[in-house]
Write a protein that holds these residues in place. Structure first.
Motif, PDB file in Angstrom:
ATOM      1  N   GLN A   1      -9.583 -35.521 -62.214  1.00  9.79           N
ATOM      2  CA  GLN A   1     -10.173 -34.372 -61.526  1.00  9.79           C
ATOM      3  C   GLN A   1      -9.918 -33.130 -62.373  1.00  9.79           C
ATOM      4  O   GLN A   1      -8.796 -32.918 -62.837  1.00  9.79           O
ATOM      5  CB  GLN A   1      -9.569 -34.212 -60.133  1.00  9.79           C
TER       6      GLN A   1
ATOM      7  N   ASN B   1     -15.408 -28.049 -59.052  1.00 10.47           N
ATOM      8  CA  ASN B   1     -14.433 -29.103 -59.281  1.00 10.47           C
ATOM      9  C   ASN B   1     -15.183 -30.393 -59.557  1.00 10.47           C
ATOM     10  O   ASN B   1     -16.155 -30.709 -58.873  1.00 10.47           O
ATOM     11  CB  ASN B   1     -13.526 -29.286 -58.058  1.00 10.47           C
TER      12      ASN B   1
ATOM     13  N   GLN C   1     -15.005 -34.683 -60.500  1.00  4.82           N
ATOM     14  CA  GLN C   1     -14.226 -35.906 -60.415  1.00  4.82           C
ATOM     15  C   GLN C   1     -14.913 -36.976 -61.244  1.00  4.82           C
ATOM     16  O   GLN C   1     -16.087 -37.265 -61.035  1.00  4.82           O
ATOM     17  CB  GLN C   1     -14.090 -36.389 -58.975  1.00  4.82           C
TER      18      GLN C   1
END
Length: 131
Positions: A82, A90, A92
């Motif tokens: 992450q 953000n 992942q």
């Protein structure tokens, strides 16, 4: 272009990019996060290489007139990394156990470019940080 070195020894393999932001050993080989270091148009390229440094998969994240600032947001696990890069987003990355079928251009978040290929070894997802 940058040359990949491991343990002080060259692998004689070249990749695009200027700054190695992070590198991880994983079940498929090596996962590299590399930025271009171009002000106002910085991009992040993620490479998945097998143990012999052959390219398995790669993506490029970035948009015009955006400056990226890569940092890990959580300690990486065996299958997930992450991180944040541009703006309040953000990301992942999830490593897959084996390559899976995918349709180029249709299975990626906005700002992600993957070379035309019908298989991928990792998935990317993105969410906006609402801090």
């Amino acid at each position: 272009m940058a040359e990949i070195w491991l343990g002080g020894t060259t692998t004689a393999k070249l990749i695009e990019g200027a700054v190695l932001e992070a590198a991880f050993h994983c079940e498929h080989g090596y996962l590299l996060f590399v930025t271009d270091d171009i002000p106002f148009e910085d991009t992040l390229t993620i490479y998945l290489l097998n143990p012999q440094f052959k390219l398995l998969d790669s993506v490029n994240i970035g948009t015009a007139y955006s400056t990226g600032n890569f940092h890990l947001t959580v300690e990486p696990s065996a299958r997930e990394v992450q991180f944040s890069f541009i703006g309040g987003f953000n990301w992942q990355l999830t490593l897959l156990a084996a390559a899976e079928f995918c349709l180029p251009l249709f299975n990626e978040p906005a700002g992600v470019r993957r070379k035309p290929n019908f298989k991928r070894w990792f998935k990317l997802s993105c969410s906006h940080n609402s801090v």
